[in-house]
Design an enzyme around this catalytic site. Sequence first.
Site, PDB file in Angstrom:
ATOM      1  N   CYS A 167      41.000  -2.220 -58.707  1.00 31.02           N
ATOM      2  CA  CYS A 167      40.949  -3.238 -57.635  1.00 31.02           C
ATOM      3  C   CYS A 167      40.104  -4.451 -58.020  1.00 31.02           C
ATOM      4  CB  CYS A 167      40.415  -2.620 -56.345  1.00 31.02           C
ATOM      5  SG  CYS A 167      41.495  -1.322 -55.718  1.00 31.02           S
ATOM      6  N   HIS A 175      38.190  -8.671 -51.915  1.00 30.74           N
ATOM      7  CA  HIS A 175      39.259  -7.687 -52.124  1.00 30.74           C
ATOM      8  C   HIS A 175      39.552  -7.056 -50.772  1.00 30.74           C
ATOM      9  CE1 HIS A 175      41.535  -4.305 -53.283  1.00 30.74           C
ATOM     10  NE2 HIS A 175      40.551  -3.435 -53.169  1.00 30.74           N
ATOM     11  N   ASN A 178      45.803  -2.484 -48.785  1.00 26.97           N
ATOM     12  CA  ASN A 178      45.088  -2.669 -50.056  1.00 26.97           C
ATOM     13  C   ASN A 178      46.120  -2.790 -51.183  1.00 26.97           C
ATOM     14  OD1 ASN A 178      43.610  -2.420 -52.400  1.00 26.97           O
ATOM     15  ND2 ASN A 178      42.313  -0.758 -51.651  1.00 26.97           N
TER      16      ASN A 178
HETATM   17  O1  UT7 Z   1      40.236  -0.526 -53.210  1.00 26.94           O
HETATM   18  C1  UT7 Z   1      39.211   0.290 -53.665  1.00 26.94           C
HETATM   19  C2  UT7 Z   1      38.197   0.450 -52.677  1.00 26.94           C
HETATM   20  N1  UT7 Z   1      38.530   1.479 -51.715  1.00 26.94           N
HETATM   21  C3  UT7 Z   1      37.908   1.437 -50.581  1.00 26.94           C
HETATM   22  O2  UT7 Z   1      37.186   0.522 -50.340  1.00 26.94           O
HETATM   23  C4  UT7 Z   1      38.067   2.584 -49.589  1.00 26.94           C
HETATM   24  C5  UT7 Z   1      36.730   2.942 -49.062  1.00 26.94           C
HETATM   25  N2  UT7 Z   1      36.725   3.973 -48.028  1.00 26.94           N
HETATM   26  C6  UT7 Z   1      37.255   3.779 -46.809  1.00 26.94           C
HETATM   27  O3  UT7 Z   1      37.798   2.732 -46.536  1.00 26.94           O
HETATM   28  C7  UT7 Z   1      37.085   4.879 -45.771  1.00 26.94           C
HETATM   29  O4  UT7 Z   1      36.223   5.874 -46.270  1.00 26.94           O
HETATM   30  C8  UT7 Z   1      38.407   5.517 -45.322  1.00 26.94           C
HETATM   31  C9  UT7 Z   1      39.212   4.513 -44.499  1.00 26.94           C
HETATM   32  C10 UT7 Z   1      39.191   5.960 -46.541  1.00 26.94           C
HETATM   33  C11 UT7 Z   1      38.156   6.731 -44.431  1.00 26.94           C
HETATM   34  O5  UT7 Z   1      37.287   6.432 -43.369  1.00 26.94           O
HETATM   35  P1  UT7 Z   1      36.079   7.427 -43.020  1.00 26.94           P
HETATM   36  O6  UT7 Z   1      35.426   6.886 -41.822  1.00 26.94           O
HETATM   37  O7  UT7 Z   1      35.235   7.539 -44.250  1.00 26.94           O
HETATM   38  O8  UT7 Z   1      36.846   8.740 -42.635  1.00 26.94           O
HETATM   39  P2  UT7 Z   1      36.723  10.197 -43.281  1.00 26.94           P
HETATM   40  O9  UT7 Z   1      37.282  10.225 -44.670  1.00 26.94           O
HETATM   41  O10 UT7 Z   1      35.335  10.700 -43.096  1.00 26.94           O
HETATM   42  O11 UT7 Z   1      37.662  11.035 -42.344  1.00 26.94           O
HETATM   43  C12 UT7 Z   1      37.307  11.266 -41.002  1.00 26.94           C
HETATM   44  C13 UT7 Z   1      38.334  12.207 -40.397  1.00 26.94           C
HETATM   45  C14 UT7 Z   1      38.578  13.485 -41.208  1.00 26.94           C
HETATM   46  O12 UT7 Z   1      38.738  14.533 -40.290  1.00 26.94           O
HETATM   47  P3  UT7 Z   1      37.553  15.566 -39.956  1.00 26.94           P
HETATM   48  O13 UT7 Z   1      37.186  16.194 -41.265  1.00 26.94           O
HETATM   49  O14 UT7 Z   1      36.435  14.723 -39.388  1.00 26.94           O
HETATM   50  O15 UT7 Z   1      38.171  16.499 -38.975  1.00 26.94           O
HETATM   51  C15 UT7 Z   1      39.868  13.243 -41.924  1.00 26.94           C
HETATM   52  O16 UT7 Z   1      40.576  14.427 -42.174  1.00 26.94           O
HETATM   53  O17 UT7 Z   1      39.608  11.566 -40.325  1.00 26.94           O
HETATM   54  C16 UT7 Z   1      40.614  12.409 -40.921  1.00 26.94           C
HETATM   55  N3  UT7 Z   1      41.620  11.556 -41.526  1.00 26.94           N
HETATM   56  C17 UT7 Z   1      42.663  11.071 -40.849  1.00 26.94           C
HETATM   57  N4  UT7 Z   1      43.051  11.210 -39.567  1.00 26.94           N
HETATM   58  C18 UT7 Z   1      44.154  10.572 -39.173  1.00 26.94           C
HETATM   59  C19 UT7 Z   1      41.675  11.089 -42.811  1.00 26.94           C
HETATM   60  N5  UT7 Z   1      42.762  10.310 -42.961  1.00 26.94           N
HETATM   61  C20 UT7 Z   1      43.377  10.282 -41.759  1.00 26.94           C
HETATM   62  C21 UT7 Z   1      44.532   9.640 -41.300  1.00 26.94           C
HETATM   63  N6  UT7 Z   1      44.877   9.806 -39.990  1.00 26.94           N
HETATM   64  N7  UT7 Z   1      45.287   8.841 -42.077  1.00 26.94           N
END
Ligand code: UT7
Length: 323
Positions: free
Chosen positions: A113, A250, A280
């Site tokens: 990225c 980005h 993204n």
């Molecule tokens: O381009 C390179 C750079 N990349 C980035 O900048 C990405 C950086 N990271 C992020 O943007 C965020 O961490 C995410 C958007 C990927 C995720 O957000 P988060 O607040 O960190 O969520 P999480 O991974 O902690 O997930 C929270 C919950 C989980 O459920 P439990 O374990 O709390 O029950 C996941 O299983 O959300 C669940 N979850 C979803 N639910 C519905 C994960 N993906 C989804 C989904 N829909 N698509």
Amino acid sequence: MIFSRIVGCGGYLPKKILTNNDLSQNLDTSHDWIVGRSGIHQRHIAADGELTSDLGLAAAKEALQNSGISPKEIDLLILATSTPDNTFPATATKIQSKLGMGSGLAFDVQAVCAGFICALSVANNFIRSGQSKTALIIGAETYSRILDWNDRSTCVLFGDGAGALILRSEEVISDKNELGILSTCMHSDGDFYNALYVDGGVSTTQTAGYLRMQGKEVFKHAVEKLTAAANEALGIASMGIEQVDWLVPHQANRRIMDATSKKLGLDINKLIVTVDKHANTSSASIPLALSVAVGDGRICSGDLVVLEAIGGGLVWGAGVVRW
Ligand code: UT7
């Protein structure tokens, strides 16, 4: 002294749009979750047989048209991509041929990225050292081909697209108040290799593999490292945040963009956002966002613009340009 002036930009998005509601038909996710966590509403997806080189070529043609430059004048083409058409040769050489450049040098850079900032930095150094007069930099990606469409934690976040920028060498008396690239800075830390990676490859599995990400880990690094890189690039350019007209980050996650703007002390109205419509698009996201904001008249000649990106590696960096 020699300076790199920006003389044109362009973008291309595949026709097919995939909305969050489309995704939620076959995946345990929802529009509200995706928008709440990332700000993404939709993404574009390349058609069957539409390759990274096709996307890059379309963006390059628009940049050439906007700058009034002929492909024959380009002596350096750098394509930032982590989804090349083939393992080798460089996809950039295919675009070189399709554009009809005739001569010059074309190669790919792989910094995920952060690829576009890396390509910009390399092209700027080619120009400033006198090795190149007119450079075409492209970011083009077909991430839809390396997504695990059953992994809701990653597949909802990415899309396909391409953007391009043309730089031209200019002789200037001093670098004060000049238009063009004022500074760039790049860093990497391979200790975080596994934070964002593809689980296949030529030497490991002989497959292309699928994208895997420790989202929380990347998020934590993103805000801190993007803020530091933007401040570093501003420092090199002897500029302060109060002089910045636009931040073009980005486009990975709206929450990262808002948090970084806040940490930098930047007015949120100076933030260019396209993640809602494009998701993204990795190395394509910055030049695509530039082409949108130049096209709609927000970024104008003379504006001070900060670019910043972080991605797999981890690799991150920033650039300051006077448009
Ligand atoms: O381009 C390179 C750079 N990349 C980035 O900048 C990405 C950086 N990271 C992020 O943007 C965020 O961490 C995410 C958007 C990927 C995720 O957000 P988060 O607040 O960190 O969520 P999480 O991974 O902690 O997930 C929270 C919950 C989980 O459920 P439990 O374990 O709390 O029950 C996941 O299983 O959300 C669940 N979850 C979803 N639910 C519905 C994960 N993906 C989804 C989904 N829909 N698509």
